[in-house]
Design a protein around this motif. Structure first.
Motif, PDB file in Angstrom:
ATOM      1  N   LEU A  44       0.810  -1.269   0.010  1.00 26.71           N
ATOM      2  CA  LEU A  44       0.068   0.040  -0.022  1.00 26.71           C
ATOM      3  C   LEU A  44       0.868   1.307   0.101  1.00 26.71           C
ATOM      4  O   LEU A  44       0.623   2.395  -0.745  1.00 26.71           O
ATOM      5  N   ALA A  45       2.151   1.166   0.671  1.00 22.40           N
ATOM      6  CA  ALA A  45       2.645   2.661   0.799  1.00 22.40           C
ATOM      7  C   ALA A  45       3.601   2.639  -0.561  1.00 22.40           C
ATOM      8  O   ALA A  45       3.730   3.878  -1.053  1.00 22.40           O
ATOM      9  N   MET A  46       3.885   1.356  -1.213  1.00 24.13           N
ATOM     10  CA  MET A  46       4.435   1.574  -2.545  1.00 24.13           C
ATOM     11  C   MET A  46       3.473   1.989  -3.858  1.00 24.13           C
ATOM     12  O   MET A  46       3.966   2.734  -4.493  1.00 24.13           O
ATOM     13  N   THR A  47       2.268   1.645  -3.491  1.00 26.21           N
ATOM     14  CA  THR A  47       1.257   2.546  -4.348  1.00 26.21           C
ATOM     15  C   THR A  47       1.421   4.172  -4.456  1.00 26.21           C
ATOM     16  O   THR A  47       1.178   4.591  -5.788  1.00 26.21           O
ATOM     17  N   ALA A  48       1.508   4.300  -3.159  1.00 32.01           N
ATOM     18  CA  ALA A  48       1.769   5.991  -3.215  1.00 32.01           C
ATOM     19  C   ALA A  48       2.972   6.378  -3.778  1.00 32.01           C
ATOM     20  O   ALA A  48       3.563   7.442  -4.441  1.00 32.01           O
ATOM     21  N   CYS A  50       4.677   4.812  -6.078  1.00 28.60           N
ATOM     22  CA  CYS A  50       4.801   4.592  -7.571  1.00 28.60           C
ATOM     23  C   CYS A  50       4.171   5.762  -8.201  1.00 28.60           C
ATOM     24  O   CYS A  50       4.411   6.250  -9.061  1.00 28.60           O
ATOM     25  N   TYR A  51       3.002   6.271  -7.553  1.00 30.01           N
ATOM     26  CA  TYR A  51       2.400   7.364  -8.053  1.00 30.01           C
ATOM     27  C   TYR A  51       3.194   8.619  -8.202  1.00 30.01           C
ATOM     28  O   TYR A  51       3.217   9.447  -9.220  1.00 30.01           O
ATOM     29  N   PHE A  52       4.200   9.078  -7.129  1.00 28.61           N
ATOM     30  CA  PHE A  52       5.015   9.981  -6.989  1.00 28.61           C
ATOM     31  C   PHE A  52       6.385   9.803  -8.067  1.00 28.61           C
ATOM     32  O   PHE A  52       6.711  10.770  -8.534  1.00 28.61           O
ATOM     33  N   LEU A  53       6.630   8.465  -8.097  1.00 24.66           N
ATOM     34  CA  LEU A  53       7.758   7.978  -9.074  1.00 24.66           C
ATOM     35  C   LEU A  53       7.243   8.197 -10.580  1.00 24.66           C
ATOM     36  O   LEU A  53       7.932   8.625 -11.393  1.00 24.66           O
ATOM     37  N   ARG A 102      -0.513   3.065 -11.150  1.00 23.25           N
ATOM     38  CA  ARG A 102      -0.041   4.337 -10.231  1.00 23.25           C
ATOM     39  C   ARG A 102       1.104   5.312 -11.033  1.00 23.25           C
ATOM     40  O   ARG A 102       0.802   6.406 -10.789  1.00 23.25           O
ATOM     41  N   VAL A 103       1.869   4.438 -11.459  1.00 22.80           N
ATOM     42  CA  VAL A 103       2.897   5.050 -12.128  1.00 22.80           C
ATOM     43  C   VAL A 103       2.508   6.018 -13.281  1.00 22.80           C
ATOM     44  O   VAL A 103       2.841   7.162 -13.561  1.00 22.80           O
TER      45      VAL A 103
END
Length: 401
Positions: A44-48, A50-53, A102-103
């Motif tokens: 879940l943390a990585m979904t955020a 990936c969005y920012f990445l 999300r990316v």
């Protein structure tokens, strides 16, 4: 009949809202995705992250594309990527697929942060230029509000599957894309070669560096707390509120993120410096009270201070955007806006990246302490910085002319 400039202004605003709406639609669904695809707290943390990445390379490499290719083509590209990412959600079968979508959504938002916002500034009514700063700053918040709420309502109240929800969002984004094709291009003298344009470079005019750093602190501090809601709204709903209902997760998310748009309209009669100082102070106080009441399970007051915190975010960012763009020329806006939003996305991206990579146990209490401290630190930085950086400000109506 609507004049061409007015039509372009409306379409530019609609494009900005639509792109950010598609990026917020998955947020209340993360609880569903967590069950469907067996996602962990670190996932879940990585979904955020990936969005920012996705946002960061768009801002770093493509910030000058709107000056070279024009505002309209880059907005069309952002809408296209957003539409493709909505289709990708439909065919996702694993956590990695959700992260990749999300990316894509982040990349589209990164493109829109420079191109659509600059298009809004360029096509704004000449008699009321101040509205451009308000809509540019509030557009993402309006999009977040619509996307998350529409997705949650469709799923919970009308039992529409997430596959059909994202099909509908795809159709909506394509519709906006078609409308944008008839907008007026506002760049008449492209500058630089395409290769030079894609070279990573933060274009910050020397005379605006101090104002830029102040805006960076305001955005990174406020959006940093927003990253908490990006990643953990569904977990707050389940762990603290004991609800698996998607509308509850959407309500948690929107009580902070969705109310950002309201803040932009709270500073109309204030000088930018006065607005920034007042609302960043209110932000720091409200965030601390918000987390205090979450910890003590007083959810009524928690939501009340979520709303006030969100409004303070919108007002602080609008004021910061006014300060940093008031003396910028047209050709400087896209690079300057991209540089501001690059720092803004790094704010919430870094803590979520640490949590995701180190596989740290994610608890609501632990995150509350961390993000509360984050808010306090950046509030102090902005308050001190505004005293050191800003000379007496002109009025809000005058500075944008």
């Amino acid at each position: 009949m609507i004049q061409k400039d007015t039509y372009t202004f409306i379409v530019a605003t609609l494009s900005l809202v639509a792109i950010f709406a598609i990026s917020s639609a998955p947020v209340p669904m993360l609880g569903l995705f967590q069950q469907t695809f067996h996602m962990t707290g670190a996932d879940l943390a990585m979904t955020a992250v990936c969005y920012f990445l996705g946002c960061i390379p768009a801002l770093l490499f493509c910030s000058r594309l709107p000056n070279r290719l024009g505002r309209k083509p880059v907005v069309v590209l952002a809408l296209t990527i957003g539409a493709i990412s909505s289709l990708a959600v439909i065919f996702a079968t694993a956590p990695l697929h959700i992260m990749l979508t999300r990316v894509g959504q982040g990349f589209a938002c990164g493109l829109a942060s420079g191109s659509a916002m600059a298009w809004i500034f360029d096509s704004a009514p000449a008699h009321n230029r101040s509205i451009s700063a308000m809509l540019a700053a509030s557009g993402p918040g309006i999009g977040f509000l619509f996307g998350a709420l529409a997705a949650a309502i469709a799923y919970e109240l009308f039992a529409i599957s997430y596959e059909h929800i994202f099909t509908g969002l795809f159709v909506g984004l394509v519709t906006v894309l078609v409308l944008s094709l008839f907008g007026k291009e506002t760049v008449t003298h492209p500058s630089g070669t395409l290769w030079q344009t894609l070279t990573p470079k933060l274009e910050i005019p020397q005379r605006l560096k101090k104002e830029y750093l102040l805006a960076v602190a305001a955005y990174a501090g406020t959006w940093g707390v927003g990253g908490f809601f990006q990643a953990y709204s569904a977990q707050i709903a389940s762990d603290a509120l004991h609800s698996a209902n998607m509308l509850t997760a959407a309500f948690v998310f929107l009580s902070f993120i969705g109310t950002n748009a309201l803040g932009s309209f709270c500073i109309k009669r204030l000088q930018p410096k006065e607005a920034l100082n007042s609302f960043i102070f209110l932000f720091g106080c409200c965030v601390c009270l918000m987390f205090f009441f979450l910890h003590n399970e007083n959810f009524v007051l928690f939501f009340i201070f979520c709303v006030f915190s969100g409004i303070s975010v919108g007002a602080s960012c609008s004021a910061a955007l006014c300060i940093v763009t008031q003396n910028a020329q047209s050709q400087e806006r896209t690079g300057l806006l991209a540089a501001v939003y690059l720092a803004a996305y790094l704010g919430p991206g870094l803590p979520n990246l640490i949590i995701g990579q180190l596989k740290l146990p994610v608890t609501i209490d632990g995150m509350s302490w961390f993000y509360g401290a984050w808010a306090i630190v950046f509030t102090v930085i902005v308050l001190i910085g505004s005293r050191l950086v800003l000379t007496p400000a002109v009025s809000h109506e005058e500075h944008i002319r």
